[in-house]
Design a protein around this motif. Sequence first.
Motif, PDB file in Angstrom:
ATOM      1  N   GLU A 112      13.798  11.144   0.532  1.00 17.55           N
ATOM      2  CA  GLU A 112      15.045  11.877   1.684  1.00 17.55           C
ATOM      3  C   GLU A 112      14.081  12.738   2.794  1.00 17.55           C
ATOM      4  OE1 GLU A 112      18.291  13.651  -0.223  1.00 17.55           O
ATOM      5  OE2 GLU A 112      18.693  11.994  -1.003  1.00 17.55           O
ATOM      6  N   LEU A 113      12.952  13.351   2.714  1.00 16.66           N
ATOM      7  CA  LEU A 113      12.921  13.889   3.805  1.00 16.66           C
ATOM      8  C   LEU A 113      11.459  12.938   4.475  1.00 16.66           C
ATOM      9  CD1 LEU A 113      11.982  16.933   1.345  1.00 16.66           C
ATOM     10  CD2 LEU A 113      13.423  16.742   2.412  1.00 16.66           C
ATOM     11  N   ARG A 114      11.795  13.273   5.629  1.00 18.48           N
ATOM     12  CA  ARG A 114      11.659  12.576   6.936  1.00 18.48           C
ATOM     13  C   ARG A 114      10.225  13.580   7.300  1.00 18.48           C
ATOM     14  NH1 ARG A 114      14.195  10.225  11.409  1.00 18.48           N
ATOM     15  NH2 ARG A 114      16.193  11.265  10.461  1.00 18.48           N
ATOM     16  N   CYS A 115       8.659  13.114   7.548  1.00 20.97           N
ATOM     17  CA  CYS A 115       8.016  13.755   7.999  1.00 20.97           C
ATOM     18  C   CYS A 115       7.913  14.312   9.051  1.00 20.97           C
ATOM     19  CB  CYS A 115       6.299  12.670   8.257  1.00 20.97           C
ATOM     20  SG  CYS A 115       4.879  13.552   8.208  1.00 20.97           S
TER      21      CYS A 115
ATOM     22  N   PHE B  51       1.116  -1.319   0.232  1.00 17.40           N
ATOM     23  CA  PHE B  51      -0.348   0.102   0.217  1.00 17.40           C
ATOM     24  C   PHE B  51       0.580   1.320   0.326  1.00 17.40           C
ATOM     25  CE2 PHE B  51      -1.880   2.723   2.205  1.00 17.40           C
ATOM     26  CZ  PHE B  51      -3.083   3.446   1.253  1.00 17.40           C
ATOM     27  N   ALA B  52       1.821   1.242   0.980  1.00 15.72           N
ATOM     28  CA  ALA B  52       2.902   2.509   0.848  1.00 15.72           C
ATOM     29  C   ALA B  52       3.731   2.869  -0.584  1.00 15.72           C
ATOM     30  CB  ALA B  52       4.032   1.976   2.214  1.00 15.72           C
TER      31      ALA B  52
ATOM     32  N   ASN C   3       0.502   9.605   5.410  1.00 16.00           N
ATOM     33  CA  ASN C   3      -0.591   9.913   4.902  1.00 16.00           C
ATOM     34  C   ASN C   3      -0.506  11.228   5.289  1.00 16.00           C
ATOM     35  OD1 ASN C   3      -1.029   8.095   2.735  1.00 16.00           O
ATOM     36  ND2 ASN C   3      -1.433   6.511   4.744  1.00 16.00           N
ATOM     37  N   ALA C   4       0.100  12.120   5.784  1.00 17.71           N
ATOM     38  CA  ALA C   4      -0.594  13.123   7.513  1.00 17.71           C
ATOM     39  C   ALA C   4      -0.220  14.587   6.471  1.00 17.71           C
ATOM     40  CB  ALA C   4       0.830  12.914   8.116  1.00 17.71           C
TER      41      ALA C   4
ATOM     42  N   ALA D 189       3.462   5.239  -5.697  1.00 19.54           N
ATOM     43  CA  ALA D 189       4.355   5.733  -7.343  1.00 19.54           C
ATOM     44  C   ALA D 189       2.633   6.501  -7.175  1.00 19.54           C
ATOM     45  CB  ALA D 189       3.440   4.209  -7.933  1.00 19.54           C
ATOM     46  N   GLN D 190       1.699   6.562  -6.760  1.00 13.07           N
ATOM     47  CA  GLN D 190       0.667   7.576  -7.168  1.00 13.07           C
ATOM     48  C   GLN D 190       0.749   8.154  -7.457  1.00 13.07           C
ATOM     49  OE1 GLN D 190      -2.815   6.171  -4.616  1.00 13.07           O
ATOM     50  NE2 GLN D 190      -4.565   6.701  -6.864  1.00 13.07           N
ATOM     51  N   ASP D 191       1.268   9.001  -6.334  1.00 13.63           N
ATOM     52  CA  ASP D 191       1.354  10.097  -6.410  1.00 13.63           C
ATOM     53  C   ASP D 191       2.724  10.775  -7.490  1.00 13.63           C
ATOM     54  OD1 ASP D 191       1.978  12.404  -4.743  1.00 13.63           O
ATOM     55  OD2 ASP D 191       3.839  12.680  -4.435  1.00 13.63           O
ATOM     56  N   ALA D 192       3.335  10.301  -8.213  1.00 12.57           N
ATOM     57  CA  ALA D 192       4.323  10.174  -9.118  1.00 12.57           C
ATOM     58  C   ALA D 192       3.576  10.589  -9.999  1.00 12.57           C
ATOM     59  CB  ALA D 192       5.534   9.480  -8.758  1.00 12.57           C
ATOM     60  N   THR D 193       2.609   9.254 -10.359  1.00 14.56           N
ATOM     61  CA  THR D 193       1.928   9.606 -11.695  1.00 14.56           C
ATOM     62  C   THR D 193       0.594  10.512 -11.934  1.00 14.56           C
ATOM     63  OG1 THR D 193       0.788   7.750 -10.731  1.00 14.56           O
ATOM     64  CG2 THR D 193       2.446   6.820 -11.981  1.00 14.56           C
TER      65      THR D 193
END
Length: 152
Positions: A43-46, A14-15, A58-59, A20-24
Amino acid sequence: MSRLLPMLFLLSAFAFSVVAQDATQRSFDNEQQREVYQQLIKELRCPKCQNQNIADSNAPLAEDMRDKSYEMLKAGKSKQEIIDFMVERYGNFVHYKPPFTAATAVLWFGPVVILIIGIGVAVLLTRKKKEQTALTPEERAQLEQLRKNDND
């Protein structure tokens, strides 16, 4: 335990699909921009999710960070400029590879210093015990006298 493994597999799938969905869903000028974006969001941490990168989180804050990274990338900013912006805004914690500074040096060298101090204390305590077990000539004479009395 047998149920835990499939659940972990599903969560990781799912992650991955979220990333992949965000990039597409986003349009890039070229493949290099897409790759830089993928690297950035991994590389960037939430800041809210602690040890989760913004690609997997998903925050709402992670979503905002992904949006800002995308906008800055489309505006022609380099990867390092985007990282610098995020670090300035959220602190060094936001980057998985923080720079080596005086503040972070304590994290790197602190355990070594504590280990050296511990070894030093252990050596001092063992030397002190050796010194305490050494008998003076008078004490040795008394010990020999007690041994002779016990043997009789």
